[in-house]
Scaffold this active site. Structure first.
Site, PDB file in Angstrom:
ATOM      1  N   GLU A 118       4.656   0.463  -3.606  1.00 37.04           N
ATOM      2  CA  GLU A 118       3.640   0.041  -4.568  1.00 37.04           C
ATOM      3  C   GLU A 118       2.219   0.304  -4.106  1.00 37.04           C
ATOM      4  O   GLU A 118       1.886   0.105  -2.950  1.00 37.04           O
ATOM      5  CB  GLU A 118       3.779  -1.460  -4.825  1.00 37.04           C
ATOM      6  CG  GLU A 118       5.160  -1.793  -5.267  1.00 37.04           C
ATOM      7  CD  GLU A 118       5.229  -3.025  -6.124  1.00 37.04           C
ATOM      8  OE1 GLU A 118       4.257  -3.349  -6.814  1.00 37.04           O
ATOM      9  OE2 GLU A 118       6.277  -3.667  -6.091  1.00 37.04           O
ATOM     10  N   CYS A 154      -5.399  -0.376  -3.247  1.00 38.82           N
ATOM     11  CA  CYS A 154      -4.637  -1.203  -2.299  1.00 38.82           C
ATOM     12  C   CYS A 154      -3.373  -0.420  -1.911  1.00 38.82           C
ATOM     13  O   CYS A 154      -2.568  -0.050  -2.768  1.00 38.82           O
ATOM     14  CB  CYS A 154      -4.282  -2.535  -2.948  1.00 38.82           C
ATOM     15  SG  CYS A 154      -3.342  -3.619  -1.868  1.00 38.82           S
ATOM     16  N   CYS A 161       8.767  -5.835   4.096  1.00 36.95           N
ATOM     17  CA  CYS A 161       8.055  -6.359   5.261  1.00 36.95           C
ATOM     18  C   CYS A 161       8.988  -7.265   6.052  1.00 36.95           C
ATOM     19  O   CYS A 161       9.794  -7.992   5.478  1.00 36.95           O
ATOM     20  CB  CYS A 161       6.826  -7.147   4.820  1.00 36.95           C
ATOM     21  SG  CYS A 161       5.799  -7.665   6.220  1.00 36.95           S
ATOM     22  N   CYS A 165       6.508 -14.112   5.755  1.00 36.77           N
ATOM     23  CA  CYS A 165       5.626 -15.223   5.369  1.00 36.77           C
ATOM     24  C   CYS A 165       6.247 -15.911   4.145  1.00 36.77           C
ATOM     25  O   CYS A 165       6.683 -15.238   3.208  1.00 36.77           O
ATOM     26  CB  CYS A 165       4.231 -14.708   5.059  1.00 36.77           C
ATOM     27  SG  CYS A 165       3.520 -13.809   6.450  1.00 36.77           S
ATOM     28  N   CYS A 168       4.995 -15.199   0.389  1.00 35.21           N
ATOM     29  CA  CYS A 168       4.762 -13.808  -0.024  1.00 35.21           C
ATOM     30  C   CYS A 168       6.016 -13.194  -0.641  1.00 35.21           C
ATOM     31  O   CYS A 168       7.100 -13.242  -0.062  1.00 35.21           O
ATOM     32  CB  CYS A 168       4.336 -12.994   1.195  1.00 35.21           C
ATOM     33  SG  CYS A 168       4.191 -11.224   0.878  1.00 35.21           S
ATOM     34  N   CYS A 386      -2.317 -10.042  -4.825  1.00 34.26           N
ATOM     35  CA  CYS A 386      -1.919 -10.226  -3.423  1.00 34.26           C
ATOM     36  C   CYS A 386      -0.579 -10.929  -3.315  1.00 34.26           C
ATOM     37  O   CYS A 386      -0.359 -11.956  -3.936  1.00 34.26           O
ATOM     38  CB  CYS A 386      -2.903 -11.135  -2.698  1.00 34.26           C
ATOM     39  SG  CYS A 386      -4.490 -10.433  -2.430  1.00 34.26           S
TER      40      CYS A 386
HETATM   41  N1  SAH Z   1       0.860  -7.754   5.746  1.00 27.59           N
HETATM   42  C1  SAH Z   1      -0.544  -7.785   5.823  1.00 27.59           C
HETATM   43  C2  SAH Z   1      -1.208  -7.101   4.661  1.00 27.59           C
HETATM   44  C3  SAH Z   1      -0.610  -7.291   3.299  1.00 27.59           C
HETATM   45  S1  SAH Z   1      -0.669  -8.887   2.615  1.00 27.59           S
HETATM   46  C4  SAH Z   1      -1.023  -9.217   5.955  1.00 27.59           C
HETATM   47  O1  SAH Z   1      -0.252 -10.121   5.753  1.00 27.59           O
HETATM   48  O2  SAH Z   1      -2.201  -9.397   6.269  1.00 27.59           O
HETATM   49  C5  SAH Z   1      -2.335  -8.986   2.014  1.00 27.59           C
HETATM   50  C6  SAH Z   1      -2.856 -10.418   1.859  1.00 27.59           C
HETATM   51  O3  SAH Z   1      -2.183 -11.087   0.798  1.00 27.59           O
HETATM   52  C7  SAH Z   1      -2.649 -11.263   3.101  1.00 27.59           C
HETATM   53  O4  SAH Z   1      -3.854 -11.890   3.462  1.00 27.59           O
HETATM   54  C8  SAH Z   1      -1.630 -12.298   2.645  1.00 27.59           C
HETATM   55  O5  SAH Z   1      -1.797 -13.498   3.340  1.00 27.59           O
HETATM   56  C9  SAH Z   1      -1.939 -12.426   1.176  1.00 27.59           C
HETATM   57  N2  SAH Z   1      -0.837 -12.963   0.375  1.00 27.59           N
HETATM   58  C10 SAH Z   1       0.484 -12.804   0.576  1.00 27.59           C
HETATM   59  N3  SAH Z   1       1.174 -13.434  -0.402  1.00 27.59           N
HETATM   60  C11 SAH Z   1       0.272 -13.997  -1.235  1.00 27.59           C
HETATM   61  C12 SAH Z   1       0.374 -14.751  -2.444  1.00 27.59           C
HETATM   62  N4  SAH Z   1       1.556 -15.037  -3.000  1.00 27.59           N
HETATM   63  N5  SAH Z   1      -0.777 -15.145  -3.043  1.00 27.59           N
HETATM   64  C13 SAH Z   1      -1.978 -14.812  -2.513  1.00 27.59           C
HETATM   65  N6  SAH Z   1      -2.131 -14.088  -1.392  1.00 27.59           N
HETATM   66  C14 SAH Z   1      -1.017 -13.681  -0.755  1.00 27.59           C
HETATM   67 FE1  SF4 Z   2       4.350  -9.179   5.271  1.00 25.17          FE
HETATM   68 FE2  SF4 Z   2       3.650 -10.533   3.099  1.00 25.17          FE
HETATM   69 FE3  SF4 Z   2       3.365 -11.653   5.493  1.00 25.17          FE
HETATM   70 FE4  SF4 Z   2       1.741  -9.634   4.803  1.00 25.17          FE
HETATM   71  S1  SF4 Z   2       1.835 -11.650   3.823  1.00 25.17           S
HETATM   72  S2  SF4 Z   2       2.834  -9.890   6.743  1.00 25.17           S
HETATM   73  S3  SF4 Z   2       3.167  -8.418   3.532  1.00 25.17           S
HETATM   74  S4  SF4 Z   2       5.321 -11.064   4.534  1.00 25.17           S
END
Ligand code: SAH
Ligand code: SF4
Length: 400
Positions: A118, A154, A161, A165, A168, A386
Protein backbone atom coordinates in the site's frame (compact mmCIF):
# COMPACT_ATOMS: atom_id res chain seq x y z
CA UNK A 1 33.69 -18.55 -20.36
CA UNK A 2 34.97 -15.92 -17.96
CA UNK A 3 33.46 -15.59 -14.55
CA UNK A 4 31.15 -12.61 -14.87
CA UNK A 5 28.93 -11.69 -12.02
CA UNK A 6 27.93 -8.41 -10.58
CA UNK A 7 26.11 -7.25 -7.52
CA UNK A 8 22.61 -5.97 -7.93
CA UNK A 9 21.29 -3.43 -5.47
CA UNK A 10 17.79 -4.47 -6.35
CA UNK A 11 18.23 -7.84 -4.84
CA UNK A 12 20.25 -6.57 -1.91
CA UNK A 13 23.35 -8.60 -2.05
CA UNK A 14 22.34 -11.43 -4.35
CA UNK A 15 24.73 -12.20 -7.12
CA UNK A 16 23.18 -12.36 -10.53
CA UNK A 17 25.12 -14.18 -13.16
CA UNK A 18 25.21 -12.51 -16.53
CA UNK A 19 27.00 -15.42 -18.12
CA UNK A 20 25.39 -16.42 -21.33
CA UNK A 21 23.06 -13.46 -21.49
CA UNK A 22 22.66 -14.11 -25.19
CA UNK A 23 21.37 -17.58 -24.56
CA UNK A 24 17.64 -18.11 -24.60
CA UNK A 25 15.96 -15.71 -22.22
CA UNK A 26 15.24 -17.34 -18.92
CA UNK A 27 11.60 -17.42 -17.90
CA UNK A 28 12.50 -15.41 -14.81
CA UNK A 29 12.86 -11.76 -15.69
CA UNK A 30 15.22 -9.42 -13.89
CA UNK A 31 14.06 -5.93 -13.06
CA UNK A 32 16.09 -2.96 -14.23
CA UNK A 33 14.05 -0.65 -12.04
CA UNK A 34 15.84 -0.60 -8.71
CA UNK A 35 19.37 -0.59 -10.15
CA UNK A 36 21.22 2.66 -9.59
CA UNK A 37 23.51 4.31 -12.14
CA UNK A 38 26.56 2.43 -10.85
CA UNK A 39 24.80 -0.94 -11.10
CA UNK A 40 23.46 -0.11 -14.56
CA UNK A 41 26.97 0.94 -15.64
CA UNK A 42 28.33 -2.38 -14.39
CA UNK A 43 25.59 -4.22 -16.25
CA UNK A 44 26.26 -2.35 -19.47
CA UNK A 45 29.96 -3.01 -19.14
CA UNK A 46 29.17 -6.71 -18.97
CA UNK A 47 27.10 -6.30 -22.10
CA UNK A 48 29.97 -4.50 -23.84
CA UNK A 49 28.14 -1.18 -23.89
CA UNK A 50 29.40 2.33 -23.11
CA UNK A 51 28.72 3.95 -19.73
CA UNK A 52 26.71 6.84 -21.18
CA UNK A 53 24.12 4.29 -22.27
CA UNK A 54 23.61 3.38 -18.63
CA UNK A 55 23.03 7.05 -17.83
CA UNK A 56 20.42 7.22 -20.58
CA UNK A 57 18.66 4.21 -19.18
CA UNK A 58 18.73 5.60 -15.62
CA UNK A 59 17.23 8.81 -16.92
CA UNK A 60 14.47 6.91 -18.70
CA UNK A 61 13.67 4.73 -15.66
CA UNK A 62 13.69 7.36 -12.95
CA UNK A 63 13.04 10.73 -14.61
CA UNK A 64 10.98 9.92 -17.70
CA UNK A 65 9.29 7.10 -15.77
CA UNK A 66 9.10 4.58 -18.59
CA UNK A 67 7.39 1.28 -17.89
CA UNK A 68 8.62 -0.71 -20.92
CA UNK A 69 11.97 -1.00 -22.68
CA UNK A 70 10.19 -0.05 -25.94
CA UNK A 71 9.75 3.44 -24.54
CA UNK A 72 13.47 3.96 -24.01
CA UNK A 73 13.98 5.56 -27.39
CA UNK A 74 17.37 7.00 -26.42
CA UNK A 75 18.78 3.47 -26.62
CA UNK A 76 19.12 1.80 -30.03
CA UNK A 77 16.62 -0.94 -30.76
CA UNK A 78 19.44 -3.46 -30.93
CA UNK A 79 20.46 -2.66 -27.35
CA UNK A 80 16.90 -2.88 -26.11
CA UNK A 81 16.61 -6.26 -27.82
CA UNK A 82 19.87 -7.36 -26.24
CA UNK A 83 18.56 -6.42 -22.79
CA UNK A 84 15.33 -8.30 -23.38
CA UNK A 85 17.17 -11.34 -24.65
CA UNK A 86 19.32 -11.26 -21.53
CA UNK A 87 16.16 -11.50 -19.42
CA UNK A 88 15.82 -7.87 -18.38
CA UNK A 89 12.65 -5.84 -18.19
CA UNK A 90 11.78 -2.46 -16.66
CA UNK A 91 9.72 -4.20 -13.97
CA UNK A 92 8.55 -1.15 -12.10
CA UNK A 93 5.79 -1.85 -9.56
CA UNK A 94 2.44 -0.67 -10.91
CA UNK A 95 -0.80 0.53 -9.39
CA UNK A 96 -3.24 -2.38 -9.36
CA UNK A 97 -6.11 -0.70 -7.51
CA UNK A 98 -6.96 2.80 -6.30
CA UNK A 99 -9.33 4.15 -3.69
CA UNK A 100 -10.17 7.82 -3.32
CA UNK A 101 -11.24 9.47 -0.10
CA UNK A 102 -13.64 12.38 0.16
CA UNK A 103 -10.67 14.43 1.41
CA UNK A 104 -8.68 13.87 -1.81
CA UNK A 105 -6.39 11.24 -0.34
CA UNK A 106 -5.81 8.25 -2.59
CA UNK A 107 -4.77 4.81 -1.43
CA UNK A 108 -3.17 2.40 -3.90
CA UNK A 109 -2.56 -1.29 -3.93
CA UNK A 110 0.72 -1.52 -5.79
CA UNK A 111 1.70 -4.76 -7.43
CA UNK A 112 5.08 -6.06 -6.33
CA UNK A 113 5.50 -9.56 -7.67
CA UNK A 114 2.50 -11.64 -6.72
CA UNK A 115 1.61 -9.49 -3.72
CA UNK A 116 0.40 -5.94 -3.38
CA UNK A 117 1.63 -3.26 -1.05
CA UNK A 118 0.00 0.00 0.00
CA UNK A 119 0.97 3.54 -0.83
CA UNK A 120 -0.97 6.70 -0.02
CA UNK A 121 -1.09 10.04 -1.86
CA UNK A 122 -2.12 13.03 0.21
CA UNK A 123 -2.55 16.22 -1.81
CA UNK A 124 -2.08 19.40 0.26
CA UNK A 125 -1.51 16.95 3.05
CA UNK A 126 -0.19 17.35 6.52
CA UNK A 127 -0.05 13.72 7.38
CA UNK A 128 3.60 13.69 8.28
CA UNK A 129 6.21 15.49 10.31
CA UNK A 130 7.22 17.51 7.29
CA UNK A 131 4.18 19.70 7.07
CA UNK A 132 3.47 20.07 10.70
CA UNK A 133 6.56 22.21 11.02
CA UNK A 134 4.99 24.72 8.72
CA UNK A 135 1.90 24.96 10.84
CA UNK A 136 -0.20 25.19 7.73
CA UNK A 137 -3.82 26.17 7.99
CA UNK A 138 -4.49 26.16 4.27
CA UNK A 139 -7.70 24.44 3.28
CA UNK A 140 -7.65 21.50 0.91
CA UNK A 141 -8.33 22.48 -2.64
CA UNK A 142 -11.79 21.49 -3.87
CA UNK A 143 -10.41 19.30 -6.59
CA UNK A 144 -7.40 18.00 -4.84
CA UNK A 145 -6.29 15.67 -7.60
CA UNK A 146 -5.88 18.35 -10.23
CA UNK A 147 -5.05 21.56 -8.39
CA UNK A 148 -2.87 20.50 -5.49
CA UNK A 149 0.20 22.57 -4.88
CA UNK A 150 2.04 20.13 -2.72
CA UNK A 151 1.58 16.60 -1.63
CA UNK A 152 2.91 13.87 0.60
CA UNK A 153 3.40 10.26 -0.45
CA UNK A 154 3.30 7.68 2.33
CA UNK A 155 5.53 4.75 1.38
CA UNK A 156 5.68 1.14 2.64
CA UNK A 157 8.94 -0.63 3.45
CA UNK A 158 7.68 -4.17 4.08
CA UNK A 159 4.60 -6.21 3.27
CA UNK A 160 2.96 -6.50 6.68
CA UNK A 161 4.96 -5.94 9.86
CA UNK A 162 6.52 -8.10 12.55
CA UNK A 163 6.49 -5.53 15.36
CA UNK A 164 2.95 -6.30 16.48
CA UNK A 165 1.85 -2.98 17.98
CA UNK A 166 -1.53 -3.69 19.51
CA UNK A 167 -3.28 -0.65 18.04
CA UNK A 168 -2.10 -1.10 14.42
CA UNK A 169 -4.02 -2.83 11.67
CA UNK A 170 -0.88 -3.57 9.64
CA UNK A 171 0.36 -5.71 12.53
CA UNK A 172 -2.53 -8.12 11.87
CA UNK A 173 -0.88 -9.19 8.62
CA UNK A 174 2.31 -10.30 10.34
CA UNK A 175 5.48 -9.89 8.34
CA UNK A 176 5.03 -11.27 4.85
CA UNK A 177 8.32 -10.06 3.38
CA UNK A 178 10.80 -7.24 2.99
CA UNK A 179 10.44 -4.99 -0.03
CA UNK A 180 13.44 -4.51 -2.33
CA UNK A 181 14.89 -1.03 -3.01
CA UNK A 182 13.16 -1.04 -6.41
CA UNK A 183 9.83 -1.94 -4.83
CA UNK A 184 10.15 0.84 -2.25
CA UNK A 185 11.29 3.54 -4.69
CA UNK A 186 8.91 2.15 -7.32
CA UNK A 187 5.89 3.05 -5.20
CA UNK A 188 6.99 6.69 -5.32
CA UNK A 189 7.72 6.71 -9.05
CA UNK A 190 4.40 4.98 -9.86
CA UNK A 191 2.49 7.60 -7.86
CA UNK A 192 4.48 10.53 -9.32
CA UNK A 193 3.71 9.11 -12.74
CA UNK A 194 0.01 8.77 -12.01
CA UNK A 195 -0.23 12.44 -11.02
CA UNK A 196 2.19 13.59 -13.72
CA UNK A 197 4.21 15.34 -11.05
CA UNK A 198 6.98 17.64 -12.23
CA UNK A 199 9.35 17.64 -9.32
CA UNK A 200 10.91 20.98 -10.21
CA UNK A 201 7.50 22.65 -10.13
CA UNK A 202 5.75 21.07 -7.17
CA UNK A 203 6.60 20.24 -3.65
CA UNK A 204 6.46 16.56 -2.86
CA UNK A 205 7.40 15.10 0.51
CA UNK A 206 7.86 11.45 1.32
CA UNK A 207 7.04 9.77 4.60
CA UNK A 208 8.16 6.20 5.18
CA UNK A 209 5.18 5.55 7.39
CA UNK A 210 3.25 3.01 5.37
CA UNK A 211 3.27 -0.70 6.01
CA UNK A 212 6.19 -2.17 7.84
CA UNK A 213 9.12 -1.16 9.99
CA UNK A 214 11.76 0.53 7.79
CA UNK A 215 14.57 -0.15 10.26
CA UNK A 216 13.91 -3.89 10.13
CA UNK A 217 14.61 -3.68 6.39
CA UNK A 218 17.42 -1.19 6.79
CA UNK A 219 19.66 -1.88 3.80
CA UNK A 220 16.85 -1.97 1.28
CA UNK A 221 15.21 1.08 2.84
CA UNK A 222 18.41 3.14 2.65
CA UNK A 223 19.15 1.88 -0.88
CA UNK A 224 15.66 3.11 -1.85
CA UNK A 225 16.38 6.49 -0.23
CA UNK A 226 19.56 6.77 -2.30
CA UNK A 227 17.68 5.89 -5.49
CA UNK A 228 15.06 8.50 -4.69
CA UNK A 229 17.71 11.13 -3.98
CA UNK A 230 20.27 10.41 -6.67
CA UNK A 231 18.18 9.07 -9.51
CA UNK A 232 14.65 10.38 -8.99
CA UNK A 233 15.77 13.75 -7.60
CA UNK A 234 13.98 14.14 -4.26
CA UNK A 235 16.11 15.76 -1.57
CA UNK A 236 16.66 13.85 1.68
CA UNK A 237 15.28 16.61 3.95
CA UNK A 238 11.98 16.19 2.10
CA UNK A 239 11.77 12.65 3.46
CA UNK A 240 10.86 11.46 6.95
CA UNK A 241 11.27 7.91 8.20
CA UNK A 242 9.29 6.65 11.17
CA UNK A 243 10.48 3.84 13.41
CA UNK A 244 8.92 2.04 16.33
CA UNK A 245 12.32 2.28 18.04
CA UNK A 246 14.62 -0.33 16.51
CA UNK A 247 17.85 0.68 18.26
CA UNK A 248 20.41 -0.99 15.95
CA UNK A 249 18.68 0.72 13.00
CA UNK A 250 18.74 4.11 14.70
CA UNK A 251 22.45 3.69 15.45
CA UNK A 252 23.17 2.90 11.81
CA UNK A 253 20.98 5.77 10.68
CA UNK A 254 23.03 8.12 12.86
CA UNK A 255 26.10 7.22 10.79
CA UNK A 256 24.55 8.12 7.43
CA UNK A 257 26.02 11.23 5.82
CA UNK A 258 22.83 12.05 3.96
CA UNK A 259 19.59 10.82 5.43
CA UNK A 260 15.90 11.60 5.82
CA UNK A 261 14.49 13.18 8.95
CA UNK A 262 13.53 10.88 11.79
CA UNK A 263 10.28 10.25 13.60
CA UNK A 264 10.03 7.98 16.63
CA UNK A 265 6.75 6.26 17.46
CA UNK A 266 6.74 7.00 21.16
CA UNK A 267 3.02 6.43 21.61
CA UNK A 268 3.07 6.14 25.39
CA UNK A 269 3.97 8.24 28.42
CA UNK A 270 6.10 5.56 30.14
CA UNK A 271 7.62 2.10 29.70
CA UNK A 272 4.77 0.31 31.42
CA UNK A 273 2.10 1.55 29.04
CA UNK A 274 4.44 1.35 26.05
CA UNK A 275 5.27 -2.28 26.78
CA UNK A 276 1.59 -3.14 26.93
CA UNK A 277 0.80 -1.61 23.54
CA UNK A 278 4.19 -2.03 21.78
CA UNK A 279 5.89 -5.35 22.63
CA UNK A 280 9.10 -4.02 21.02
CA UNK A 281 9.55 -1.91 24.16
CA UNK A 282 10.64 -5.06 26.02
CA UNK A 283 13.66 -5.27 23.79
CA UNK A 284 14.44 -1.55 23.56
CA UNK A 285 12.81 0.61 26.18
CA UNK A 286 12.25 4.36 25.96
CA UNK A 287 15.63 5.22 27.53
CA UNK A 288 17.48 2.93 25.10
CA UNK A 289 15.68 4.49 22.14
CA UNK A 290 16.45 8.02 23.34
CA UNK A 291 20.11 7.13 23.91
CA UNK A 292 20.30 5.91 20.32
CA UNK A 293 18.58 9.04 18.99
CA UNK A 294 21.11 11.18 20.85
CA UNK A 295 23.92 9.72 18.71
CA UNK A 296 22.44 11.41 15.63
CA UNK A 297 24.24 14.57 14.53
CA UNK A 298 21.20 16.73 13.86
CA UNK A 299 21.33 19.33 11.12
CA UNK A 300 20.79 22.96 12.08
CA UNK A 301 17.07 23.48 12.73
CA UNK A 302 16.39 19.76 12.33
CA UNK A 303 14.22 18.12 14.95
CA UNK A 304 13.23 14.59 15.76
CA UNK A 305 9.48 14.03 15.78
CA UNK A 306 7.89 12.03 18.57
CA UNK A 307 4.71 10.52 17.25
CA UNK A 308 2.14 9.92 19.89
CA UNK A 309 -0.92 7.85 19.06
CA UNK A 310 -3.69 8.85 21.43
CA UNK A 311 -5.71 5.91 22.70
CA UNK A 312 -8.90 6.99 24.45
CA UNK A 313 -8.58 6.48 28.23
CA UNK A 314 -5.16 4.82 27.90
CA UNK A 315 -2.74 7.51 26.74
CA UNK A 316 -4.83 10.67 26.38
CA UNK A 317 -5.28 11.87 29.96
CA UNK A 318 -3.76 15.02 31.54
CA UNK A 319 -1.46 12.90 33.73
CA UNK A 320 -0.13 11.27 30.57
CA UNK A 321 0.58 14.69 29.07
CA UNK A 322 2.48 15.61 32.24
CA UNK A 323 4.59 12.47 31.88
CA UNK A 324 5.24 13.17 28.20
CA UNK A 325 6.41 16.68 29.11
CA UNK A 326 8.91 15.28 31.64
CA UNK A 327 10.05 12.65 29.19
CA UNK A 328 10.61 15.09 26.33
CA UNK A 329 12.46 17.52 28.60
CA UNK A 330 14.70 14.79 29.97
CA UNK A 331 15.38 13.58 26.42
CA UNK A 332 17.25 16.82 25.84
CA UNK A 333 16.86 16.59 22.08
CA UNK A 334 15.72 19.07 19.44
CA UNK A 335 12.22 17.61 19.31
CA UNK A 336 8.60 18.15 18.51
CA UNK A 337 5.52 16.06 19.17
CA UNK A 338 2.90 14.94 16.65
CA UNK A 339 -0.35 13.85 18.23
CA UNK A 340 -2.29 11.28 16.20
CA UNK A 341 -5.80 10.41 17.27
CA UNK A 342 -6.08 6.64 17.09
CA UNK A 343 -7.73 5.48 13.86
CA UNK A 344 -10.05 2.56 14.43
CA UNK A 345 -9.82 -0.72 12.56
CA UNK A 346 -11.82 -3.94 12.56
CA UNK A 347 -10.81 -6.35 15.30
CA UNK A 348 -8.89 -3.82 17.38
CA UNK A 349 -10.42 -2.97 20.74
CA UNK A 350 -9.27 0.56 21.53
CA UNK A 351 -11.18 3.80 21.61
CA UNK A 352 -10.46 6.97 19.68
CA UNK A 353 -9.85 9.95 21.95
CA UNK A 354 -12.35 12.79 21.97
CA UNK A 355 -11.44 15.94 20.04
CA UNK A 356 -11.46 17.78 23.39
CA UNK A 357 -8.93 15.46 25.01
CA UNK A 358 -6.62 15.77 21.98
CA UNK A 359 -6.88 19.58 22.08
CA UNK A 360 -6.33 19.67 25.86
CA UNK A 361 -3.29 17.39 25.54
CA UNK A 362 -1.82 19.68 22.92
CA UNK A 363 -2.43 22.76 25.06
CA UNK A 364 -0.73 21.16 28.02
CA UNK A 365 2.39 20.39 25.97
CA UNK A 366 2.39 23.81 24.30
CA UNK A 367 2.14 25.49 27.70
CA UNK A 368 5.27 23.57 28.69
CA UNK A 369 7.06 25.00 25.64
CA UNK A 370 6.98 21.81 23.55
CA UNK A 371 6.16 22.22 19.87
CA UNK A 372 3.15 20.02 19.41
CA UNK A 373 0.96 19.45 16.38
CA UNK A 374 -2.19 17.47 15.85
CA UNK A 375 -2.00 15.33 12.77
CA UNK A 376 -5.14 15.62 10.72
CA UNK A 377 -6.40 12.14 9.82
CA UNK A 378 -6.38 11.56 6.09
CA UNK A 379 -8.40 9.05 4.13
CA UNK A 380 -10.02 7.32 7.09
CA UNK A 381 -13.02 6.40 4.94
CA UNK A 382 -10.81 4.33 2.62
CA UNK A 383 -8.56 2.80 5.30
CA UNK A 384 -5.68 5.02 4.24
CA UNK A 385 -4.98 6.72 7.57
CA UNK A 386 -2.10 5.89 9.93
CA UNK A 387 -2.17 2.30 11.08
CA UNK A 388 -5.02 1.36 8.77
CA UNK A 389 -2.99 -0.15 5.95
CA UNK A 390 -4.03 -3.74 5.64
CA UNK A 391 -4.70 -4.14 1.94
CA UNK A 392 -8.37 -3.57 2.60
CA UNK A 393 -10.36 -3.52 -0.62
CA UNK A 394 -13.13 -1.40 0.85
CA UNK A 395 -13.57 2.21 -0.13
CA UNK A 396 -14.53 4.00 -3.31
CA UNK A 397 -12.54 2.25 -6.00
CA UNK A 398 -11.20 4.28 -8.91
CA UNK A 399 -10.30 3.02 -12.32
CA UNK A 400 -6.56 2.63 -12.01
N1 SAH B 1 6.39 1.07 11.53
C1 SAH B 1 6.75 2.42 11.63
C2 SAH B 1 6.17 3.27 10.53
C3 SAH B 1 4.76 2.99 10.11
S1 SAH B 1 3.50 3.30 11.26
C4 SAH B 1 6.37 2.96 12.99
O1 SAH B 1 5.64 2.31 13.70
O2 SAH B 1 6.83 4.05 13.32
C5 SAH B 1 3.29 5.06 11.14
C6 SAH B 1 2.67 5.70 12.38
O3 SAH B 1 1.30 5.31 12.51
C7 SAH B 1 3.36 5.29 13.67
O4 SAH B 1 3.68 6.43 14.43
C8 SAH B 1 2.29 4.46 14.38
O5 SAH B 1 2.43 4.56 15.77
C9 SAH B 1 1.02 5.09 13.88
N2 SAH B 1 -0.16 4.22 13.99
C10 SAH B 1 -0.21 2.88 13.90
N3 SAH B 1 -1.48 2.45 14.03
C11 SAH B 1 -2.26 3.55 14.21
C12 SAH B 1 -3.66 3.76 14.37
N4 SAH B 1 -4.53 2.74 14.36
N5 SAH B 1 -4.10 5.03 14.50
C13 SAH B 1 -3.23 6.07 14.46
N6 SAH B 1 -1.90 5.93 14.29
C14 SAH B 1 -1.42 4.68 14.16
FE1 SF4 C 1 4.60 -2.14 12.51
FE2 SF4 C 1 2.27 -0.90 12.83
FE3 SF4 C 1 3.97 -1.05 14.87
FE4 SF4 C 1 4.57 0.54 12.80
S1 SF4 C 1 2.84 0.79 14.20
S2 SF4 C 1 5.93 -0.92 13.83
S3 SF4 C 1 3.65 -0.67 11.12
S4 SF4 C 1 2.94 -2.80 13.87
Amino acid sequence: MTESTYKSDATAGTLISLDGYAAEASPIRQQLFGLDSAALTALFQELGERPYRAKQLADALYRQRVTHLDQVTTLPQSLRDKLTAAGWEVGRPHIAESFRSIDGTERYLIQTGIQTVETVWMPEGDDGAEFSEENSTEASSPDATSSWRRATICVSSQIGCAVNCQFCLTAKLGLQRNLTPGEIAGQVVAVLDRHRVELNKSRVNLVFMGMGEPFLNYDNFMAAVRLLMDEVGIAAPRMTVSTSGIVPGILRFAQEKIRPKLAISLNAPNDEVREAIMPVNRKWNIAAVLDAVRTIPFRPRERVTFEYVMLGGITDQPEHAAEVIRLVRRANLPAMVNLIAWNPGPGIAFNSPTAESVAAFQQQLLAAGIQTYIRRPRGRDIYAACGQLKRTTEGAALAS
